[in-house]
Write a protein that holds these residues in place. Structure first.
Motif, PDB file in Angstrom:
ATOM      1  N   VAL A  74       9.532  90.012  51.724  1.00 59.56           N
ATOM      2  CA  VAL A  74       8.453  90.770  52.110  1.00 59.56           C
ATOM      3  C   VAL A  74       8.519  91.375  53.470  1.00 59.56           C
ATOM      4  CG1 VAL A  74       5.994  90.177  52.776  1.00 59.56           C
ATOM      5  CG2 VAL A  74       7.046  89.232  50.789  1.00 59.56           C
ATOM      6  N   ALA A  75       9.094  90.752  54.555  1.00 60.21           N
ATOM      7  CA  ALA A  75       9.051  91.133  55.931  1.00 60.21           C
ATOM      8  C   ALA A  75      10.462  90.553  56.387  1.00 60.21           C
ATOM      9  CB  ALA A  75       8.109  90.932  56.700  1.00 60.21           C
ATOM     10  N   HIS A  76      11.194  91.461  57.289  1.00 59.26           N
ATOM     11  CA  HIS A  76      12.228  90.730  58.235  1.00 59.26           C
ATOM     12  C   HIS A  76      11.958  90.999  59.664  1.00 59.26           C
ATOM     13  CE1 HIS A  76      14.425  90.721  54.192  1.00 59.26           C
ATOM     14  NE2 HIS A  76      13.770  91.976  53.867  1.00 59.26           N
ATOM     15  N   MET A  91      10.342  92.499  70.030  1.00 57.89           N
ATOM     16  CA  MET A  91      10.554  92.316  68.503  1.00 57.89           C
ATOM     17  C   MET A  91      10.426  93.785  67.660  1.00 57.89           C
ATOM     18  SD  MET A  91       9.961  88.869  68.374  1.00 57.89           S
ATOM     19  CE  MET A  91       9.728  88.717  66.562  1.00 57.89           C
ATOM     20  N   VAL A  92      11.290  93.588  66.569  1.00 57.24           N
ATOM     21  CA  VAL A  92      11.385  94.880  65.788  1.00 57.24           C
ATOM     22  C   VAL A  92      11.292  93.914  64.295  1.00 57.24           C
ATOM     23  CG1 VAL A  92      13.718  94.714  65.748  1.00 57.24           C
ATOM     24  CG2 VAL A  92      12.680  96.835  64.967  1.00 57.24           C
ATOM     25  N   ASP A  93      10.384  94.702  63.397  1.00 60.66           N
ATOM     26  CA  ASP A  93      10.402  94.240  62.177  1.00 60.66           C
ATOM     27  C   ASP A  93      10.301  95.263  61.240  1.00 60.66           C
ATOM     28  OD1 ASP A  93       7.269  94.685  61.049  1.00 60.66           O
ATOM     29  OD2 ASP A  93       7.234  94.431  63.330  1.00 60.66           O
ATOM     30  N   PHE A  94      10.402  94.888  59.804  1.00 61.41           N
ATOM     31  CA  PHE A  94      10.773  95.730  58.560  1.00 61.41           C
ATOM     32  C   PHE A  94       9.892  94.964  57.610  1.00 61.41           C
ATOM     33  CE2 PHE A  94      14.399  96.429  60.933  1.00 61.41           C
ATOM     34  CZ  PHE A  94      14.478  97.673  61.155  1.00 61.41           C
ATOM     35  N   SER A  95       8.902  96.001  57.011  1.00 59.18           N
ATOM     36  CA  SER A  95       8.023  95.294  55.924  1.00 59.18           C
ATOM     37  C   SER A  95       8.550  96.200  54.669  1.00 59.18           C
ATOM     38  CB  SER A  95       6.649  95.636  56.158  1.00 59.18           C
ATOM     39  OG  SER A  95       5.951  94.968  57.300  1.00 59.18           O
ATOM     40  N   THR A  96       8.768  95.508  53.652  1.00 58.17           N
ATOM     41  CA  THR A  96       9.068  96.176  52.485  1.00 58.17           C
ATOM     42  C   THR A  96       8.255  96.745  51.659  1.00 58.17           C
ATOM     43  OG1 THR A  96      11.142  94.577  52.121  1.00 58.17           O
ATOM     44  CG2 THR A  96      10.434  95.653  50.197  1.00 58.17           C
ATOM     45  N   LEU A  97       8.068  97.856  51.617  1.00 60.44           N
ATOM     46  CA  LEU A  97       7.142  98.689  50.669  1.00 60.44           C
ATOM     47  C   LEU A  97       7.220  98.709  49.333  1.00 60.44           C
ATOM     48  CD1 LEU A  97       6.513 101.512  53.536  1.00 60.44           C
ATOM     49  CD2 LEU A  97       5.107  99.444  53.259  1.00 60.44           C
ATOM     50  N   ALA A  98       8.432  98.995  48.979  1.00 56.61           N
ATOM     51  CA  ALA A  98       8.961  99.276  47.604  1.00 56.61           C
ATOM     52  C   ALA A  98      10.487  98.795  47.499  1.00 56.61           C
ATOM     53  CB  ALA A  98       8.327 100.515  47.035  1.00 56.61           C
ATOM     54  N   VAL A 101      13.809 101.806  42.676  1.00 55.15           N
ATOM     55  CA  VAL A 101      14.269 103.140  42.928  1.00 55.15           C
ATOM     56  C   VAL A 101      13.900 103.654  44.313  1.00 55.15           C
ATOM     57  CG1 VAL A 101      14.507 103.577  40.519  1.00 55.15           C
ATOM     58  CG2 VAL A 101      12.410 104.215  41.677  1.00 55.15           C
ATOM     59  N   PHE A 102      13.178 103.068  44.988  1.00 56.21           N
ATOM     60  CA  PHE A 102      12.844 103.497  46.331  1.00 56.21           C
ATOM     61  C   PHE A 102      13.323 102.990  47.599  1.00 56.21           C
ATOM     62  CE2 PHE A 102       9.329 103.883  43.327  1.00 56.21           C
ATOM     63  CZ  PHE A 102       9.068 105.012  43.745  1.00 56.21           C
ATOM     64  N   GLN A 103      13.959 101.485  47.652  1.00 63.43           N
ATOM     65  CA  GLN A 103      14.409 100.958  48.707  1.00 63.43           C
ATOM     66  C   GLN A 103      13.875 101.368  49.993  1.00 63.43           C
ATOM     67  OE1 GLN A 103      16.080  98.546  48.118  1.00 63.43           O
ATOM     68  NE2 GLN A 103      16.307  98.784  45.839  1.00 63.43           N
ATOM     69  N   TRP A 104      12.357 101.205  50.266  1.00 64.00           N
ATOM     70  CA  TRP A 104      11.668 101.738  51.406  1.00 64.00           C
ATOM     71  C   TRP A 104      10.868 100.604  52.020  1.00 64.00           C
ATOM     72  CZ3 TRP A 104       6.317 103.638  49.304  1.00 64.00           C
ATOM     73  CH2 TRP A 104       5.574 104.286  50.144  1.00 64.00           C
ATOM     74  N   ALA A 105      10.923 100.880  53.200  1.00 61.22           N
ATOM     75  CA  ALA A 105      10.379  99.982  54.273  1.00 61.22           C
ATOM     76  C   ALA A 105       9.378 100.508  55.592  1.00 61.22           C
ATOM     77  CB  ALA A 105      11.395  99.116  55.033  1.00 61.22           C
ATOM     78  N   ARG A 106       8.738  99.752  56.241  1.00 60.32           N
ATOM     79  CA  ARG A 106       8.040 100.174  57.275  1.00 60.32           C
ATOM     80  C   ARG A 106       8.499  99.516  58.541  1.00 60.32           C
ATOM     81  NH1 ARG A 106       5.658  97.902  60.798  1.00 60.32           N
ATOM     82  NH2 ARG A 106       5.778  96.253  59.810  1.00 60.32           N
ATOM     83  N   PHE A 138      17.904  98.919  52.695  1.00 58.49           N
ATOM     84  CA  PHE A 138      17.011  99.926  52.520  1.00 58.49           C
ATOM     85  C   PHE A 138      17.384 101.297  52.521  1.00 58.49           C
ATOM     86  CE2 PHE A 138      14.303  96.428  54.632  1.00 58.49           C
ATOM     87  CZ  PHE A 138      13.473  96.344  53.354  1.00 58.49           C
ATOM     88  N   HIS A 139      16.863 102.257  51.890  1.00 58.62           N
ATOM     89  CA  HIS A 139      17.341 103.801  52.053  1.00 58.62           C
ATOM     90  C   HIS A 139      16.439 104.460  52.810  1.00 58.62           C
ATOM     91  CE1 HIS A 139      18.284 107.704  50.850  1.00 58.62           C
ATOM     92  NE2 HIS A 139      17.010 107.974  50.300  1.00 58.62           N
ATOM     93  N   ARG A 140      15.050 104.012  52.985  1.00 56.90           N
ATOM     94  CA  ARG A 140      14.253 104.994  53.384  1.00 56.90           C
ATOM     95  C   ARG A 140      13.261 104.084  54.416  1.00 56.90           C
ATOM     96  NH1 ARG A 140      10.749 109.678  53.191  1.00 56.90           N
ATOM     97  NH2 ARG A 140       8.599 109.423  54.081  1.00 56.90           N
ATOM     98  N   ILE A 141      13.059 104.436  55.835  1.00 55.20           N
ATOM     99  CA  ILE A 141      12.247 103.852  56.735  1.00 55.20           C
ATOM    100  C   ILE A 141      11.256 104.620  57.353  1.00 55.20           C
ATOM    101  CG2 ILE A 141      12.200 102.249  59.064  1.00 55.20           C
ATOM    102  CD1 ILE A 141      15.187 101.369  57.925  1.00 55.20           C
ATOM    103  N   GLU A 142      10.076 103.953  57.303  1.00 56.56           N
ATOM    104  CA  GLU A 142       8.905 104.860  57.895  1.00 56.56           C
ATOM    105  C   GLU A 142       8.519 104.265  59.017  1.00 56.56           C
ATOM    106  OE1 GLU A 142       5.766 105.777  55.254  1.00 56.56           O
ATOM    107  OE2 GLU A 142       6.945 106.950  53.827  1.00 56.56           O
TER     108      GLU A 142
END
Length: 188
Positions: A74-76, A91-98, A101-106, A138-142
């Motif tokens: 869900v989040a890292h 701090m830095v964090d990544f939230s999984t968005l999808a 086929v997306f591999q997408w995080a915020r 992840f492939h895409r980070i926003e």
């Protein structure tokens, strides 16, 4: 999906910094640096915060929650530490968005304001993005950034993120739906 056993072992290092998950024994260091923040420097800086609820037991539960979020993808959440003395910088964090086929995080990031203007944010975020591509798959980070948050925009640009769009009424904050800039970067 990343190898869940690796989540807690994932460490990224730069010349000056270590980016890694928080551990229970980070409590005093983490607490001290949050407690040592300067008053708010601008609108999007939380500045000093009420740390009275942040007991050692509370922090231990926070670390466990971070581990659960990572294991469920869900989040890292990672702490940023200075190599020379181990001081907690932010701090830095990544939230999984999808996934699939997306591999997408915020991505979200912050440096305690007493450590600003040392290049720590750019250095940590750049390395954390590399970690997200290589270790978390992840492939895409926003980055979703308030329109007037110039320091965050500058950080995103400085690590190679590109402006993509403005999402209208995107995030509910301060009791209203706000527009956000979207900056993104894809793995190569």
């Amino acid at each position: 999906m990343p190898d869940k056993k690796k989540i807690f072992d994932v460490i990224a290092e730069t010349e000056r910094l270590i980016v890694r998950p928080l551990k229970s024994d980070d409590y005093q260091n983490w607490f001290n640096e949050f407690n040592n923040r300067f008053p708010s420097q601008y609108k999007h800086d939380k500045g000093r915060m009420d740390m009275s609820v942040c007991t050692e037991e509370w922090f231990h539960n926070l670390v466990e929650k971070h581990q659960e979020l990572a294991l469920s993808d869900v989040a890292h959440v990672f702490g940023i530490f200075r190599k020379e003395d181990g001081i907690h910088l932010g701090m830095v964090d990544f939230s999984t968005l999808a996934r699939e086929v997306f591999q997408w995080a915020r991505i979200g990031y912050s440096i305690h304001n007493q450590f600003w203007e040392n290049g720590y944010c750019k250095e940590a975020v750049k390395e954390a993005v590399n970690l997200a591509f290589k270790e978390l798959d992840f492939h895409r980070i926003e980055a979703h950034i308030n329109l007037d948050n110039i320091p965050s925009i500058n950080t995103a640009r400085s690590i190679g993120m590109e402006f993509e769009c403005i999402r209208k009424g995107f995030i509910y904050e301060n009791e209203e739906w706000t527009d956000h800039l979207v900056y993104c970067i894809n793995s190569k």
